[in-house]
Design an enzyme around this catalytic site. Structure first.
Site, PDB file in Angstrom:
ATOM      1  N   HIS A   5     -10.748  13.138 -31.182  1.00  0.00           N
ATOM      2  CA  HIS A   5     -10.689  12.844 -29.749  1.00  0.00           C
ATOM      3  C   HIS A   5     -11.811  13.492 -28.946  1.00  0.00           C
ATOM      4  O   HIS A   5     -11.925  13.257 -27.748  1.00  0.00           O
ATOM      5  CB  HIS A   5      -9.344  13.269 -29.152  1.00  0.00           C
ATOM      6  CG  HIS A   5      -9.216  14.763 -29.001  1.00  0.00           C
ATOM      7  ND1 HIS A   5      -8.862  15.573 -30.050  1.00  0.00           N
ATOM      8  CD2 HIS A   5      -9.420  15.577 -27.947  1.00  0.00           C
ATOM      9  CE1 HIS A   5      -8.837  16.827 -29.637  1.00  0.00           C
ATOM     10  NE2 HIS A   5      -9.178  16.865 -28.369  1.00  0.00           N
TER      11      HIS A   5
HETATM   12  C1  UD1 Z   1      -7.918  17.093 -23.223  1.00  0.00           C
HETATM   13  C2  UD1 Z   1      -8.626  18.453 -23.201  1.00  0.00           C
HETATM   14  C3  UD1 Z   1      -8.994  18.868 -24.625  1.00  0.00           C
HETATM   15  C4  UD1 Z   1      -7.796  18.832 -25.540  1.00  0.00           C
HETATM   16  C5  UD1 Z   1      -7.181  17.436 -25.465  1.00  0.00           C
HETATM   17  C6  UD1 Z   1      -5.988  17.313 -26.374  1.00  0.00           C
HETATM   18  C7  UD1 Z   1     -10.030  18.987 -21.249  1.00  0.00           C
HETATM   19  C8  UD1 Z   1     -11.415  19.078 -20.773  1.00  0.00           C
HETATM   20  N1  UD1 Z   1      -9.862  18.398 -22.450  1.00  0.00           N
HETATM   21  O1  UD1 Z   1      -8.848  16.133 -23.650  1.00  0.00           O
HETATM   22  O2  UD1 Z   1      -9.497  20.185 -24.598  1.00  0.00           O
HETATM   23  O3  UD1 Z   1      -8.190  19.131 -26.850  1.00  0.00           O
HETATM   24  O4  UD1 Z   1      -6.809  17.177 -24.116  1.00  0.00           O
HETATM   25  O5  UD1 Z   1      -5.468  16.019 -26.322  1.00  0.00           O
HETATM   26  O6  UD1 Z   1      -9.141  19.425 -20.572  1.00  0.00           O
HETATM   27  N2  UD1 Z   1      -4.803   9.620 -21.523  1.00  0.00           N
HETATM   28  C9  UD1 Z   1      -3.713   8.813 -21.668  1.00  0.00           C
HETATM   29  N3  UD1 Z   1      -2.477   9.409 -21.665  1.00  0.00           N
HETATM   30  C10 UD1 Z   1      -2.317  10.749 -21.540  1.00  0.00           C
HETATM   31  C11 UD1 Z   1      -3.450  11.547 -21.384  1.00  0.00           C
HETATM   32  C12 UD1 Z   1      -4.690  10.969 -21.396  1.00  0.00           C
HETATM   33  O7  UD1 Z   1      -3.808   7.590 -21.777  1.00  0.00           O
HETATM   34  O8  UD1 Z   1      -1.165  11.210 -21.537  1.00  0.00           O
HETATM   35  C13 UD1 Z   1      -6.140   9.012 -21.516  1.00  0.00           C
HETATM   36  C14 UD1 Z   1      -6.801   9.184 -20.168  1.00  0.00           C
HETATM   37  O9  UD1 Z   1      -6.644   8.077 -19.383  1.00  0.00           O
HETATM   38  C15 UD1 Z   1      -8.237   9.430 -20.503  1.00  0.00           C
HETATM   39  C16 UD1 Z   1      -8.216   9.944 -21.920  1.00  0.00           C
HETATM   40  O10 UD1 Z   1      -6.945   9.709 -22.465  1.00  0.00           O
HETATM   41  O11 UD1 Z   1      -8.969   8.262 -20.483  1.00  0.00           O
HETATM   42  C17 UD1 Z   1      -8.603  11.378 -21.996  1.00  0.00           C
HETATM   43  O12 UD1 Z   1      -7.614  12.243 -21.480  1.00  0.00           O
HETATM   44  P1  UD1 Z   1      -7.952  13.698 -20.853  1.00  0.00           P
HETATM   45  O13 UD1 Z   1      -6.727  14.491 -20.711  1.00  0.00           O
HETATM   46  O14 UD1 Z   1      -8.796  13.556 -19.685  1.00  0.00           O
HETATM   47  O15 UD1 Z   1      -8.834  14.383 -21.954  1.00  0.00           O
HETATM   48  P2  UD1 Z   1      -8.562  14.582 -23.478  1.00  0.00           P
HETATM   49  O16 UD1 Z   1      -9.606  13.830 -24.186  1.00  0.00           O
HETATM   50  O17 UD1 Z   1      -7.134  14.312 -23.839  1.00  0.00           O
END
Ligand code: UD1
Length: 373
Positions: free
Chosen positions: A209
């Site tokens: 991820h």
């Molecule tokens: C975040 C953390 C990372 C951690 C990871 C674990 C930061 C900078 N990054 O990254 O350190 O290792 O979580 O998962 O804080 N999304 C969903 N559903 C959710 C959450 C996210 O669909 O419940 C989608 C969002 O729309 C977004 C993407 O996933 O497009 C990324 O989510 P985000 O929480 O911003 O960052 P992670 O890549 O999960």
């Protein structure tokens, strides 16, 4: 008699829940404090959040900020605005933040500007790579927090090198192992591999991820091809993070994976189901931080698709090796041939970290309330 100290435990994203849960349970036993679970809502899908609360025996959050996704600045700012309001409604005596996600830094900034003391659990880890958003969060959080609870000795050294005063650093061990020990029996009874019809010890688990691996179509395309190649050597099980799912779809790479016979694609799994899958695996291929630690603890070969790690102890003492798309196939073969370092559990990765953290926090709360008179 003074009222119990109000302690905020901040959780935001999937990897935070297993760090907060053991401490929440430990503090619940104590008369001197009242722990409140604060969920910022950075992760919100049921399989990224609710299932972890359930698995880890956590209650519904006392405070839910519901911030959701956004750019780094949008997300950090949204957490700050919402958390400041929460702190002003009912001011906590201490704020405990964990890990290195955007909410960790956002809540630290808010609390410190309100002159509320902050403790950082899992402090001092450094990858040395400032292109990682988590590295920025780690450095800034550690610069501001009053107490830095470290998971391993290398973290103490990093903090000393940055000039942090000795009295702010406390080596408490790795709290993630407390969550594993707490649920060990349930995890062993779960049998995820059998449920999804893969043979225990004859498959690899894949998780990806990190933005550096999944946000560029060329890089992700190359990784997909590499996984297809590996799947002719060993079956792979790949629970897909929402971020990675979106990128695979938008880059048109999903079909290649779904048509690959040796790769099982799954939705993200809850803690117990995922740890059961890892525990029965022959190896893990990942870019996660926490999984590097869990595989070291369980003695399972871990191939980390990154150039750096903030958890070097998993390489020097554990089962972790850094790999690239061009070296991973060879490393998979090596691990399957049994040529892999036998793990040593790092110091204080013993399932007892929450007790040490609770004792430390108590000493600060009791001392400061005594000092206030
Ligand atoms: C975040 C953390 C990372 C951690 C990871 C674990 C930061 C900078 N990054 O990254 O350190 O290792 O979580 O998962 O804080 N999304 C969903 N559903 C959710 C959450 C996210 O669909 O419940 C989608 C969002 O729309 C977004 C993407 O996933 O497009 C990324 O989510 P985000 O929480 O911003 O960052 P992670 O890549 O999960």
């Amino acid at each position: 008699m003074t009222s119990p100290a109000l302690i905020h435990l901040v959780a935001a994203a999937r990897p935070n829940f297993m760090k907060v849960a053991p401490l929440f349970h430990a503090l619940k036993q104590e008369a001197w404090c009242r722990p409140l679970l604060v969920h910022t809502g950075q992760h919100y899908d049921p399989e990224m959040s609710d299932v972890f609360l359930r698995d880890l025996g956590l209650p519904a959050p006392d405070v839910h900020l519901c911030v959701g996704s956004g750019t780094h600045s949008e997300q950090t700012a949204a957490v700050m605005v919402a958390y400041e309001k929460a702190c002003m409604r009912e001011r906590p005596d201490w704020v405990v933040v964990v890990g290195d996600v955007n909410s960790t830094l956002a809540c630290t900034l808010v609390a410190k500007k309100l002159c509320i003391p902050v403790a950082h659990l899992e402090a001092g880890l450094r990858s040395g790579d400032r292109a990682m958003p988590e590295e920025i969060n780690r450095i800034a959080t550690d610069a501001l927090a009053d107490v830095l609870w470290t998971p391993s000795i290398d973290a103490n050294e990093n903090l000393r090198r940055e000039g942090v005063a000795e009295e702010r650093i406390q080596f408490v061990g790795n709290i993630m192992m407390d969550s594993y020990e707490f649920l060990r029996e349930k995890i062993s009874a779960e049998k995820t591999a059998v449920d999804i019809n893969v043979e225990p010890c004859r498959y690899g688990v894949v998780t990806l991820h990190r933005p550096s691996n999944v946000d560029d179509s060329g890089t992700l395309g190359k990784l997909v091809e590499t996984l297809c190649e590996i799947s002719s050597v060993i079956s792979l099980v790949f629970p897909i993070h929402p971020r990675t799912w979106q990128r695979l779809q938008s880059f048109g790479l999903m079909e290649r994976l779904t048509h690959s016979k040796g790769i099982r694609l799954l939705e993200p799994l809850g803690y117990v189901r995922f740890m059961s899958l890892v525990q029965d695996a022959a190896l893990v291929i990942t870019d996660s931080g926490g999984i590097q630690e869990e595989t070291t603890y369980l003695g399972i070969p871990c191939l980390t698709l990154r150039n750096t790690t903030e958890r070097p102890i998993t390489i020097s003492q554990g089962t972790n090796r850094l790999v690239s798309p061009s070296t991973v196939v060879e490393q998979v073969r090596e691990s399957l041939s049994g040529n892999w370092q036998i793990t040593v559990r790092p110091q204080l990765w013993d399932g007892q970290t929450a007790g040490r953290v609770a004792a430390s926090l108590r000493s600060f709360c009791v001392d400061s309330s005594t000092a206030r008179g």
